[in-house]
Write a protein that holds these residues in place. Structure first.
Motif, PDB file in Angstrom:
ATOM      1  N   ALA A 153     -13.735 -14.259   6.280  1.00  0.00           N
ATOM      2  CA  ALA A 153     -14.552 -13.632   5.167  1.00  0.00           C
ATOM      3  C   ALA A 153     -13.818 -12.415   4.776  1.00  0.00           C
ATOM      4  CB  ALA A 153     -15.532 -12.645   6.257  1.00  0.00           C
ATOM      5  N   ALA A 154     -12.322 -12.395   5.079  1.00  0.00           N
ATOM      6  CA  ALA A 154     -11.624 -11.331   4.453  1.00  0.00           C
ATOM      7  C   ALA A 154     -10.035 -11.814   4.337  1.00  0.00           C
ATOM      8  CB  ALA A 154     -11.392 -10.156   5.207  1.00  0.00           C
ATOM      9  N   LEU A 155      -9.237 -11.457   3.623  1.00  0.00           N
ATOM     10  CA  LEU A 155      -8.054 -11.905   3.582  1.00  0.00           C
ATOM     11  C   LEU A 155      -7.134 -10.666   3.854  1.00  0.00           C
ATOM     12  CD1 LEU A 155      -6.007 -13.991   2.575  1.00  0.00           C
ATOM     13  CD2 LEU A 155      -5.973 -13.010   0.197  1.00  0.00           C
ATOM     14  N   MET A 156      -6.506 -10.603   5.016  1.00  0.00           N
ATOM     15  CA  MET A 156      -5.746  -9.503   5.653  1.00  0.00           C
ATOM     16  C   MET A 156      -4.245  -9.781   5.768  1.00  0.00           C
ATOM     17  SD  MET A 156      -8.839  -8.928   8.177  1.00  0.00           S
ATOM     18  CE  MET A 156      -8.915 -10.623   8.631  1.00  0.00           C
ATOM     19  N   PHE A 157      -3.585  -8.691   5.210  1.00  0.00           N
ATOM     20  CA  PHE A 157      -2.022  -9.073   5.344  1.00  0.00           C
ATOM     21  C   PHE A 157      -1.274  -7.637   5.064  1.00  0.00           C
ATOM     22  CE2 PHE A 157      -3.128  -9.572   0.773  1.00  0.00           C
ATOM     23  CZ  PHE A 157      -2.420  -9.014   0.069  1.00  0.00           C
ATOM     24  N   SER A 158      -0.135  -7.556   5.674  1.00  0.00           N
ATOM     25  CA  SER A 158       0.797  -6.434   5.306  1.00  0.00           C
ATOM     26  C   SER A 158       2.065  -6.958   4.700  1.00  0.00           C
ATOM     27  CB  SER A 158       0.776  -5.657   6.708  1.00  0.00           C
ATOM     28  OG  SER A 158      -0.340  -5.220   7.023  1.00  0.00           O
ATOM     29  N   CYS A 159       2.785  -5.980   3.851  1.00  0.00           N
ATOM     30  CA  CYS A 159       4.246  -6.134   3.729  1.00  0.00           C
ATOM     31  C   CYS A 159       4.917  -4.926   4.245  1.00  0.00           C
ATOM     32  CB  CYS A 159       4.124  -6.484   2.309  1.00  0.00           C
ATOM     33  SG  CYS A 159       3.386  -7.852   1.578  1.00  0.00           S
ATOM     34  N   ALA A 160       6.264  -5.045   4.378  1.00  0.00           N
ATOM     35  CA  ALA A 160       7.192  -4.173   4.904  1.00  0.00           C
ATOM     36  C   ALA A 160       8.197  -4.002   3.977  1.00  0.00           C
ATOM     37  CB  ALA A 160       7.853  -4.399   6.366  1.00  0.00           C
ATOM     38  N   TYR A 161       8.701  -2.732   3.507  1.00  0.00           N
ATOM     39  CA  TYR A 161       9.653  -2.652   2.390  1.00  0.00           C
ATOM     40  C   TYR A 161      10.657  -1.518   2.856  1.00  0.00           C
ATOM     41  CZ  TYR A 161       6.045  -5.241  -0.438  1.00  0.00           C
ATOM     42  OH  TYR A 161       5.152  -6.001  -0.796  1.00  0.00           O
ATOM     43  N   PRO A 162      11.984  -1.893   2.941  1.00  0.00           N
ATOM     44  CA  PRO A 162      12.886  -0.872   3.055  1.00  0.00           C
ATOM     45  C   PRO A 162      13.170  -0.022   1.899  1.00  0.00           C
ATOM     46  CG  PRO A 162      14.124  -3.021   3.012  1.00  0.00           C
ATOM     47  CD  PRO A 162      12.486  -3.251   2.931  1.00  0.00           C
ATOM     48  N   VAL A 163      13.114   1.434   2.056  1.00  0.00           N
ATOM     49  CA  VAL A 163      13.265   2.361   0.987  1.00  0.00           C
ATOM     50  C   VAL A 163      14.043   3.165   1.290  1.00  0.00           C
ATOM     51  CG1 VAL A 163      10.890   1.690   0.055  1.00  0.00           C
ATOM     52  CG2 VAL A 163      11.418   3.720   1.382  1.00  0.00           C
ATOM     53  N   ARG A 164      14.775   3.858   0.293  1.00  0.00           N
ATOM     54  CA  ARG A 164      15.491   5.236   0.414  1.00  0.00           C
ATOM     55  C   ARG A 164      15.028   6.134  -0.475  1.00  0.00           C
ATOM     56  NH1 ARG A 164      21.867   4.350   1.511  1.00  0.00           N
ATOM     57  NH2 ARG A 164      21.498   6.488   2.139  1.00  0.00           N
ATOM     58  N   MET A 165      14.169   6.987  -0.250  1.00  0.00           N
ATOM     59  CA  MET A 165      13.898   8.127  -0.938  1.00  0.00           C
ATOM     60  C   MET A 165      13.354   9.444  -0.265  1.00  0.00           C
ATOM     61  SD  MET A 165       9.767   6.854  -1.590  1.00  0.00           S
ATOM     62  CE  MET A 165      10.019   5.357  -2.226  1.00  0.00           C
ATOM     63  N   PRO A 166      13.271  10.557  -1.052  1.00  0.00           N
ATOM     64  CA  PRO A 166      13.129  11.776  -0.243  1.00  0.00           C
ATOM     65  C   PRO A 166      11.774  11.742   0.622  1.00  0.00           C
ATOM     66  CG  PRO A 166      13.830  12.194  -2.346  1.00  0.00           C
ATOM     67  CD  PRO A 166      13.699  10.755  -2.474  1.00  0.00           C
ATOM     68  N   ALA A 167      11.656  12.349   1.834  1.00  0.00           N
ATOM     69  CA  ALA A 167      10.443  12.173   2.332  1.00  0.00           C
ATOM     70  C   ALA A 167       9.162  12.801   1.387  1.00  0.00           C
ATOM     71  CB  ALA A 167      10.775  13.147   3.687  1.00  0.00           C
ATOM     72  N   SER A 168       9.541  13.613   0.579  1.00  0.00           N
ATOM     73  CA  SER A 168       8.427  14.427   0.021  1.00  0.00           C
ATOM     74  C   SER A 168       7.802  13.259  -1.100  1.00  0.00           C
ATOM     75  CB  SER A 168       9.102  15.654  -1.021  1.00  0.00           C
ATOM     76  OG  SER A 168      10.247  15.084  -1.744  1.00  0.00           O
ATOM     77  N   ARG A 169       8.557  12.164  -1.443  1.00  0.00           N
ATOM     78  CA  ARG A 169       8.036  11.172  -2.246  1.00  0.00           C
ATOM     79  C   ARG A 169       7.105  10.161  -1.605  1.00  0.00           C
ATOM     80  NH1 ARG A 169      12.275   8.862  -6.429  1.00  0.00           N
ATOM     81  NH2 ARG A 169      12.411  11.219  -6.775  1.00  0.00           N
ATOM     82  N   LEU A 170       7.311  10.050  -0.193  1.00  0.00           N
ATOM     83  CA  LEU A 170       6.255   8.899   0.465  1.00  0.00           C
ATOM     84  C   LEU A 170       4.879   9.182   0.306  1.00  0.00           C
ATOM     85  CD1 LEU A 170       8.249   9.058   3.884  1.00  0.00           C
ATOM     86  CD2 LEU A 170       8.501   7.223   2.288  1.00  0.00           C
ATOM     87  N   PRO A 171       4.370  10.477   0.359  1.00  0.00           N
ATOM     88  CA  PRO A 171       2.746  10.066  -0.170  1.00  0.00           C
ATOM     89  C   PRO A 171       2.395   9.627  -1.257  1.00  0.00           C
ATOM     90  CG  PRO A 171       3.578  12.477   0.852  1.00  0.00           C
ATOM     91  CD  PRO A 171       4.712  11.533   0.611  1.00  0.00           C
ATOM     92  N   ALA A 172       3.140   9.631  -2.349  1.00  0.00           N
ATOM     93  CA  ALA A 172       2.930   8.839  -3.610  1.00  0.00           C
ATOM     94  C   ALA A 172       2.682   7.386  -3.119  1.00  0.00           C
ATOM     95  CB  ALA A 172       3.981   9.074  -4.543  1.00  0.00           C
ATOM     96  N   LEU A 173       3.284   6.914  -2.246  1.00  0.00           N
ATOM     97  CA  LEU A 173       3.035   5.459  -2.008  1.00  0.00           C
ATOM     98  C   LEU A 173       1.724   4.874  -1.873  1.00  0.00           C
ATOM     99  CD1 LEU A 173       6.172   5.161   0.259  1.00  0.00           C
ATOM    100  CD2 LEU A 173       5.864   3.800  -1.692  1.00  0.00           C
ATOM    101  N   SER A 174       0.826   5.912  -1.310  1.00  0.00           N
ATOM    102  CA  SER A 174      -0.669   5.731  -1.085  1.00  0.00           C
ATOM    103  C   SER A 174      -1.271   5.355  -2.368  1.00  0.00           C
ATOM    104  CB  SER A 174      -1.167   6.654  -0.588  1.00  0.00           C
ATOM    105  OG  SER A 174      -2.601   6.198  -0.050  1.00  0.00           O
TER     106      SER A 174
END
Length: 286
Positions: A78-99
């Protein structure tokens, strides 16, 4: 395969994994399981031992969750469920913008598969909707990369409803869409499960790399083009209580939602608060 607009049966897990491995570049490992607790949790556990670019999907999530720990309703096929992991280098303050970035990239990818259907949009921070009905939920989490100073692994998970929209809408008491609705109403060609996963995973990878170098500011016009809340009266809610109300006015350079109240324009950060159009609250139904 998603053989036509009405049938959304998934291939066997091993067959889907093989097809994704053949079609996707840039991933160190791709796997698909019949069942797991949570694809996000699985990749986060793996990332804590060292970062990598990985994809993990499942036919059934037993402990899947959305924002604020809400359970993800699902059954096999009934649903397509998946996750992806990506290594990043950025300031912690920029992480919320990922959402909001993850919601934007997923929506753009699905629009392309649906022939440009502008009924696909994003309810901040990252719910992908078909008009005002939720089609897909996105969950973004991160953990430090133990091997890279200042590095993180970002895990982005998504569950796309393939069928059961009517049943879910009734059970949850709110409008839910599925991919069948999109294909039938947009008049677009059917897309396979692998088509959807490849399009979204590739879009996420590209967007994350751009965010590393440019920040969120260049994404603002793109988010404006898919913004489900723009110009609408909304309520900012915390644990069922309305904190304040106003009009949604797009995002700032950090990916925060601007809400114009009677007194001021307030930036709302990604977190445990919920955003709802004012008409969605009990007592405000037409």
């Amino acid at each position: 395969m998603l053989t036509d607009a009405r049938h959304t049966d998934l291939p066997a897990p091993e067959a889907l994994a093989r097809e994704l491995s053949a079609r996707l570049d840039g991933f160190q490992a791709i796997a698909w399981t019949a069942s797991t607790g949570s694809t996000n949790a699985d990749l986060l556990a793996r990332a804590r031992a060292g970062g990598g670019t990985w994809l993990l999907g499942t036919h059934l999530q037993q402990t899947g969750r959305g924002r604020a720990g809400r359970p993800w309703q699902n059954r096999t096929g009934a649903a397509l469920m998946f996750s992806c992991a990506y290594p990043v280098r950025m300031p912690a303050s920029r992480l919320p913008a990922l959402s909001p970035l993850a919601g934007l990239a997923a929506c753009e990818a699905l629009r392309t598969l649906a022939g440009g259907a502008d009924g696909l949009c994003v309810k901040w921070p990252n719910d992908v909707q078909w008009h005002d009905a939720k089609l897909a939920g996105v969950l973004v989490e991160s953990t430090r990369d133990p091997a890279v100073p200042g590095g993180y692994t970002v895990v982005i998970g998504m569950g796309v409803n393939l069928r059961d929209a009517a049943t879910l809408s009734q059970a949850l008491g709110r409008s839910v869409a599925d991919w069948t609705c999109v294909v039938e109403q947009a008049g677009s060609a059917p897309a396979s499960a692998a088509d959807i996963v490849c399009a979204v995973a590739t879009a996420w990878r590209k967007a994350v790399r751009e965010l590393e170098t440019t920040g969120f500011a260049p994404f603002r016009p793109r988010f404006d083009a898919v913004d489900a809340l723009a110009g609408r009266a909304i309520n900012v809610i915390d644990q069922g209580t309305v904190l304040f109300s106003g009009t949604a006015q797009g995002l700032d350079d950090q990916g925060r939602l601007y809400v114009q109240t009677a007194q001021e324009r307030v930036p709302v950060s990604v977190g445990e608060v919920s955003i709802r159009p004012a008409a969605d609250l009990p007592g405000n139904q037409p």
